[in-house]
Design a protein around this motif. Sequence first.
Motif, PDB file in Angstrom:
ATOM      1  N   LEU A   1      75.544  54.677 -29.324  1.00 33.06           N
ATOM      2  CA  LEU A   1      74.296  54.561 -29.347  1.00 33.06           C
ATOM      3  C   LEU A   1      73.705  56.067 -29.294  1.00 33.06           C
ATOM      4  O   LEU A   1      73.089  56.583 -27.857  1.00 33.06           O
ATOM      5  CB  LEU A   1      73.249  53.897 -29.294  1.00 33.06           C
ATOM      6  CG  LEU A   1      71.454  53.578 -29.216  1.00 33.06           C
ATOM      7  CD1 LEU A   1      71.615  53.305 -30.926  1.00 33.06           C
ATOM      8  CD2 LEU A   1      70.981  52.169 -29.169  1.00 33.06           C
ATOM      9  N   VAL A   2      72.309  57.186 -29.893  1.00 32.43           N
ATOM     10  CA  VAL A   2      72.139  58.100 -29.827  1.00 32.43           C
ATOM     11  C   VAL A   2      70.296  57.743 -29.624  1.00 32.43           C
ATOM     12  O   VAL A   2      70.199  57.251 -30.676  1.00 32.43           O
ATOM     13  CB  VAL A   2      71.987  59.509 -30.772  1.00 32.43           C
ATOM     14  CG1 VAL A   2      70.859  60.320 -30.034  1.00 32.43           C
ATOM     15  CG2 VAL A   2      73.356  59.469 -31.318  1.00 32.43           C
TER      16      VAL A   2
ATOM     17  N   GLY B   1      74.378  74.940 -32.930  1.00 33.12           N
ATOM     18  CA  GLY B   1      74.354  74.685 -34.302  1.00 33.12           C
ATOM     19  C   GLY B   1      74.038  73.681 -35.201  1.00 33.12           C
ATOM     20  O   GLY B   1      73.845  73.976 -36.612  1.00 33.12           O
ATOM     21  N   LYS B   2      73.673  72.627 -34.517  1.00 28.27           N
ATOM     22  CA  LYS B   2      72.967  71.747 -36.338  1.00 28.27           C
ATOM     23  C   LYS B   2      71.629  70.843 -35.071  1.00 28.27           C
ATOM     24  O   LYS B   2      71.490  70.888 -33.773  1.00 28.27           O
ATOM     25  CB  LYS B   2      73.815  70.517 -36.445  1.00 28.27           C
ATOM     26  CG  LYS B   2      74.954  69.800 -35.445  1.00 28.27           C
ATOM     27  CD  LYS B   2      75.581  68.996 -34.980  1.00 28.27           C
ATOM     28  CE  LYS B   2      76.798  69.244 -36.352  1.00 28.27           C
ATOM     29  NZ  LYS B   2      78.147  68.571 -36.549  1.00 28.27           N
ATOM     30  N   GLU B   3      71.482  69.730 -35.595  1.00 34.46           N
ATOM     31  CA  GLU B   3      70.080  68.913 -34.444  1.00 34.46           C
ATOM     32  C   GLU B   3      70.879  68.497 -32.967  1.00 34.46           C
ATOM     33  O   GLU B   3      71.682  67.530 -33.805  1.00 34.46           O
ATOM     34  CB  GLU B   3      69.080  67.975 -35.576  1.00 34.46           C
ATOM     35  CG  GLU B   3      68.360  69.359 -36.299  1.00 34.46           C
ATOM     36  CD  GLU B   3      67.269  68.487 -37.381  1.00 34.46           C
ATOM     37  OE1 GLU B   3      67.559  66.882 -37.296  1.00 34.46           O
ATOM     38  OE2 GLU B   3      66.984  68.707 -38.513  1.00 34.46           O
ATOM     39  N   GLN B   4      70.457  68.692 -31.830  1.00 34.80           N
ATOM     40  CA  GLN B   4      70.538  67.675 -31.140  1.00 34.80           C
ATOM     41  C   GLN B   4      71.488  65.747 -31.628  1.00 34.80           C
ATOM     42  O   GLN B   4      71.820  65.602 -31.310  1.00 34.80           O
ATOM     43  CB  GLN B   4      69.804  67.560 -29.850  1.00 34.80           C
ATOM     44  CG  GLN B   4      70.319  66.878 -29.275  1.00 34.80           C
ATOM     45  CD  GLN B   4      71.837  67.656 -28.262  1.00 34.80           C
ATOM     46  OE1 GLN B   4      72.190  68.838 -28.703  1.00 34.80           O
ATOM     47  NE2 GLN B   4      72.274  67.046 -27.023  1.00 34.80           N
ATOM     48  N   ARG B   5      70.313  65.352 -32.188  1.00 34.73           N
ATOM     49  CA  ARG B   5      70.510  64.042 -32.557  1.00 34.73           C
ATOM     50  C   ARG B   5      71.688  63.846 -33.590  1.00 34.73           C
ATOM     51  O   ARG B   5      72.847  63.003 -33.379  1.00 34.73           O
ATOM     52  CB  ARG B   5      69.657  63.932 -33.749  1.00 34.73           C
ATOM     53  CG  ARG B   5      69.199  64.124 -34.976  1.00 34.73           C
ATOM     54  CD  ARG B   5      68.120  63.692 -35.415  1.00 34.73           C
ATOM     55  NE  ARG B   5      67.502  63.847 -36.088  1.00 34.73           N
ATOM     56  CZ  ARG B   5      66.756  64.118 -37.113  1.00 34.73           C
ATOM     57  NH1 ARG B   5      65.888  63.157 -36.747  1.00 34.73           N
ATOM     58  NH2 ARG B   5      66.166  64.558 -38.574  1.00 34.73           N
ATOM     59  N   TYR B   6      71.758  64.730 -34.125  1.00 34.86           N
ATOM     60  CA  TYR B   6      73.944  65.230 -34.277  1.00 34.86           C
ATOM     61  C   TYR B   6      74.701  65.287 -34.137  1.00 34.86           C
ATOM     62  O   TYR B   6      75.694  64.748 -34.145  1.00 34.86           O
ATOM     63  CB  TYR B   6      73.367  65.705 -36.329  1.00 34.86           C
ATOM     64  CG  TYR B   6      72.010  65.637 -36.994  1.00 34.86           C
ATOM     65  CD1 TYR B   6      72.074  63.695 -37.647  1.00 34.86           C
ATOM     66  CD2 TYR B   6      71.468  66.017 -37.915  1.00 34.86           C
ATOM     67  CE1 TYR B   6      71.111  63.441 -38.161  1.00 34.86           C
ATOM     68  CE2 TYR B   6      70.459  65.777 -38.564  1.00 34.86           C
ATOM     69  CZ  TYR B   6      70.113  64.437 -38.848  1.00 34.86           C
ATOM     70  OH  TYR B   6      69.250  63.731 -39.636  1.00 34.86           O
TER      71      TYR B   6
ATOM     72  N   LEU C   1      71.040  57.092 -19.219  1.00 36.79           N
ATOM     73  CA  LEU C   1      70.635  57.487 -20.332  1.00 36.79           C
ATOM     74  C   LEU C   1      71.986  58.442 -20.737  1.00 36.79           C
ATOM     75  O   LEU C   1      72.401  58.917 -22.199  1.00 36.79           O
ATOM     76  CB  LEU C   1      68.936  57.920 -20.888  1.00 36.79           C
ATOM     77  CG  LEU C   1      67.846  57.372 -20.878  1.00 36.79           C
ATOM     78  CD1 LEU C   1      67.168  58.206 -21.114  1.00 36.79           C
ATOM     79  CD2 LEU C   1      68.143  55.897 -21.479  1.00 36.79           C
ATOM     80  N   VAL C   2      73.112  58.186 -20.134  1.00 38.16           N
ATOM     81  CA  VAL C   2      74.561  57.897 -20.287  1.00 38.16           C
ATOM     82  C   VAL C   2      75.584  57.081 -19.861  1.00 38.16           C
ATOM     83  O   VAL C   2      75.757  56.818 -18.468  1.00 38.16           O
ATOM     84  CB  VAL C   2      74.954  59.747 -19.852  1.00 38.16           C
ATOM     85  CG1 VAL C   2      76.025  60.239 -20.204  1.00 38.16           C
ATOM     86  CG2 VAL C   2      73.871  60.468 -19.882  1.00 38.16           C
ATOM     87  N   THR C   3      75.347  56.371 -20.401  1.00 41.07           N
ATOM     88  CA  THR C   3      75.377  54.850 -19.712  1.00 41.07           C
ATOM     89  C   THR C   3      76.380  54.176 -20.910  1.00 41.07           C
ATOM     90  O   THR C   3      76.585  53.729 -21.788  1.00 41.07           O
ATOM     91  CB  THR C   3      74.641  54.167 -19.263  1.00 41.07           C
ATOM     92  OG1 THR C   3      74.265  54.681 -17.702  1.00 41.07           O
ATOM     93  CG2 THR C   3      75.020  52.226 -18.942  1.00 41.07           C
TER      94      THR C   3
ATOM     95  N   VAL D   1      73.447  57.447 -25.204  1.00 40.09           N
ATOM     96  CA  VAL D   1      73.017  58.604 -24.477  1.00 40.09           C
ATOM     97  C   VAL D   1      71.693  59.335 -25.254  1.00 40.09           C
ATOM     98  O   VAL D   1      71.219  58.801 -26.252  1.00 40.09           O
ATOM     99  CB  VAL D   1      74.418  59.747 -25.565  1.00 40.09           C
ATOM    100  CG1 VAL D   1      74.087  61.139 -24.866  1.00 40.09           C
ATOM    101  CG2 VAL D   1      75.837  59.237 -24.573  1.00 40.09           C
ATOM    102  N   ALA D   2      71.138  59.854 -24.328  1.00 45.74           N
ATOM    103  CA  ALA D   2      69.832  60.444 -24.903  1.00 45.74           C
ATOM    104  C   ALA D   2      69.801  61.533 -25.434  1.00 45.74           C
ATOM    105  O   ALA D   2      70.793  62.557 -25.527  1.00 45.74           O
ATOM    106  CB  ALA D   2      69.214  60.171 -23.908  1.00 45.74           C
ATOM    107  N   CYS D   3      69.552  62.205 -25.875  1.00 43.31           N
ATOM    108  CA  CYS D   3      69.258  63.088 -26.872  1.00 43.31           C
ATOM    109  C   CYS D   3      68.408  64.834 -26.505  1.00 43.31           C
ATOM    110  O   CYS D   3      68.793  65.649 -27.081  1.00 43.31           O
ATOM    111  CB  CYS D   3      68.358  63.091 -28.500  1.00 43.31           C
ATOM    112  SG  CYS D   3      67.014  63.393 -29.236  1.00 43.31           S
TER     113      CYS D   3
END
Length: 206
Positions: A15-16, A36-41, A140-142, A101-103
């Motif tokens: 889960l982002v 190189g790409k949006e952080q969520r992706y 948020l990294v769990t 994981v947080a973005c």
Amino acid sequence: MIPNNLPAPTALNGLVLAGGKSSRMGIPKDTMNWHGKEQRYRVADLLAALCHDVYISCRPDQKEDIDPAYGALPDIFPDMGPLGGILSAFNVQKDVAWLVVACDMPLLDEKALDFLVRSRNPASIATTFESPVDGLPEPLVTIWEPGSYPLLLNFVHSGPASPRKFLMQHRISILKPEHPDTLVNVNTPEEADQIREMLKRNRNPE
């Protein structure tokens, strides 16, 4: 590695967390481009190598902006911040664990996430990292195990709450990060400038 006497782990989804309003940054943190790409992706791609299914947690109004190649998971627990995203994920699939994981951690990489997954303890309600800033759990990294869901529901019903406070009140497995910088989060333009300089130095060493 997981000791032999521990219960077999359930499936692991990713889960982002991308539903924040980024008020301090001034622009959406989930769409910032560090690699190189949006952080969520980018985070979703990192999780895809380790997880069964991966979703991008978002506000309902963000859903149409997310690439259909990625699974969007709109919050159904509004105004709860990251906890709303975690609860919404469990509402979709209660019998799996969620690697959340947080973005806003542009230095987080596959090695750190692989270390977390390999160190997962399914006998705890969560496996997380120790924050290099204050030594407290980094929610948020769990990896949140299925057993955390009913406890989280009780927790949020008791009043205003944070995922870190929840982790501090329960039995968890906590790891020291191999490279603490990977957990640095970015919330302001000034912090973003610092990370850009760090990435520039790493890509172009003297």
